[in-house]
Design an enzyme around this catalytic site. Structure first.
Site, PDB file in Angstrom:
ATOM      1  N   HIS A 141       7.801   0.961 -10.736  1.00 54.74           N
ATOM      2  CA  HIS A 141       6.643   0.565 -10.193  1.00 54.74           C
ATOM      3  C   HIS A 141       5.422   0.961 -11.065  1.00 54.74           C
ATOM      4  O   HIS A 141       5.202   1.823 -11.700  1.00 54.74           O
ATOM      5  CB  HIS A 141       6.545   1.056  -8.688  1.00 54.74           C
ATOM      6  CG  HIS A 141       6.827   2.612  -8.566  1.00 54.74           C
ATOM      7  ND1 HIS A 141       7.940   3.369  -8.892  1.00 54.74           N
ATOM      8  CD2 HIS A 141       5.937   3.462  -8.343  1.00 54.74           C
ATOM      9  CE1 HIS A 141       7.823   4.520  -8.516  1.00 54.74           C
ATOM     10  NE2 HIS A 141       6.767   4.655  -8.291  1.00 54.74           N
ATOM     11  N   ARG A 178       0.693  -1.171  -0.019  1.00 61.27           N
ATOM     12  CA  ARG A 178       0.059  -0.148  -0.064  1.00 61.27           C
ATOM     13  C   ARG A 178       0.935   1.233   0.032  1.00 61.27           C
ATOM     14  O   ARG A 178       1.863   1.416   0.632  1.00 61.27           O
ATOM     15  CB  ARG A 178      -0.993   0.040   1.308  1.00 61.27           C
ATOM     16  CG  ARG A 178      -1.894  -1.430   1.299  1.00 61.27           C
ATOM     17  CD  ARG A 178      -3.270  -0.885   1.746  1.00 61.27           C
ATOM     18  NE  ARG A 178      -4.041  -2.278   1.701  1.00 61.27           N
ATOM     19  CZ  ARG A 178      -4.679  -2.555   0.543  1.00 61.27           C
ATOM     20  NH1 ARG A 178      -5.094  -1.753  -0.245  1.00 61.27           N
ATOM     21  NH2 ARG A 178      -5.399  -3.562   0.678  1.00 61.27           N
ATOM     22  N   ASN A 218       5.141   6.246 -13.788  1.00 67.32           N
ATOM     23  CA  ASN A 218       5.777   7.444 -13.882  1.00 67.32           C
ATOM     24  C   ASN A 218       7.273   7.017 -14.115  1.00 67.32           C
ATOM     25  O   ASN A 218       7.931   6.266 -13.704  1.00 67.32           O
ATOM     26  CB  ASN A 218       5.859   8.317 -12.633  1.00 67.32           C
ATOM     27  CG  ASN A 218       4.433   8.614 -12.460  1.00 67.32           C
ATOM     28  OD1 ASN A 218       3.582   8.915 -13.017  1.00 67.32           O
ATOM     29  ND2 ASN A 218       4.196   8.643 -11.058  1.00 67.32           N
ATOM     30  N   HIS A 272       1.482   2.101 -10.123  1.00 64.35           N
ATOM     31  CA  HIS A 272       0.331   2.636  -9.266  1.00 64.35           C
ATOM     32  C   HIS A 272      -0.867   1.896  -9.857  1.00 64.35           C
ATOM     33  O   HIS A 272      -1.270   1.998 -10.736  1.00 64.35           O
ATOM     34  CB  HIS A 272       0.374   4.028  -9.142  1.00 64.35           C
ATOM     35  CG  HIS A 272       1.572   4.962  -8.946  1.00 64.35           C
ATOM     36  ND1 HIS A 272       1.737   5.457  -7.762  1.00 64.35           N
ATOM     37  CD2 HIS A 272       2.683   5.215  -9.518  1.00 64.35           C
ATOM     38  CE1 HIS A 272       2.649   6.004  -7.601  1.00 64.35           C
ATOM     39  NE2 HIS A 272       3.323   5.924  -8.679  1.00 64.35           N
TER      40      HIS A 272
END
Length: 115
Positions: free
Chosen positions: A101, A30, A88, A103
């Site tokens: 990563h 999270r 990103n 999201h």
């Protein structure tokens, strides 16, 4: 760089994260500053700085990241209503941790346009 990487430290357990999924390729946890009711980061267990350094051999891993995103969306109950996946890349793209990563954000209507 991997020694100082925040996400590498979460993957290794050196820093505590709220882990929601882990296998031999990826770890999902999270986000500490969620942009929605569901905001999970899915990272490869191996340090890869960004999309800019991906190689053809990384294609199965990147496909797995997206498969895990779909599985997590379902387990979080946001698969039917919809969700957003974001990667990103670079400072101008909003990347603040230089470990690739995805999201996974959902649980509310997304705003548009992005950027």
């Amino acid at each position: 760089m991997a020694d100082a990487c925040l996400f590498c430290k979460i993957v290794s357990g050196e820093i505590k994260g709220t882990i929601v999924f882990r296998d031999d390729q990826v770890t999902a946890f999270r986000d500490i500053n969620p942009a929605g009711p569901t905001h999970i980061l899915i990272v490869p267990n191996r340090h890869i700085e960004s999309v800019n350094v991906l190689e053809s051999g990384d294609e199965p891993l990147m496909g797995h990241l997206f498969s895990v995103a779909g599985q997590l969306a379902k387990s979080e109950g946001i698969d039917q209503g919809g969700y957003r996946l974001i990667i990103n890349t670079g400072a101008d793209g909003g990347q603040t941790v230089f470990h690739i990563h995805v999201h996974l954000i959902g649980g509310q209507r997304m705003k548009h346009p992005m950027g």
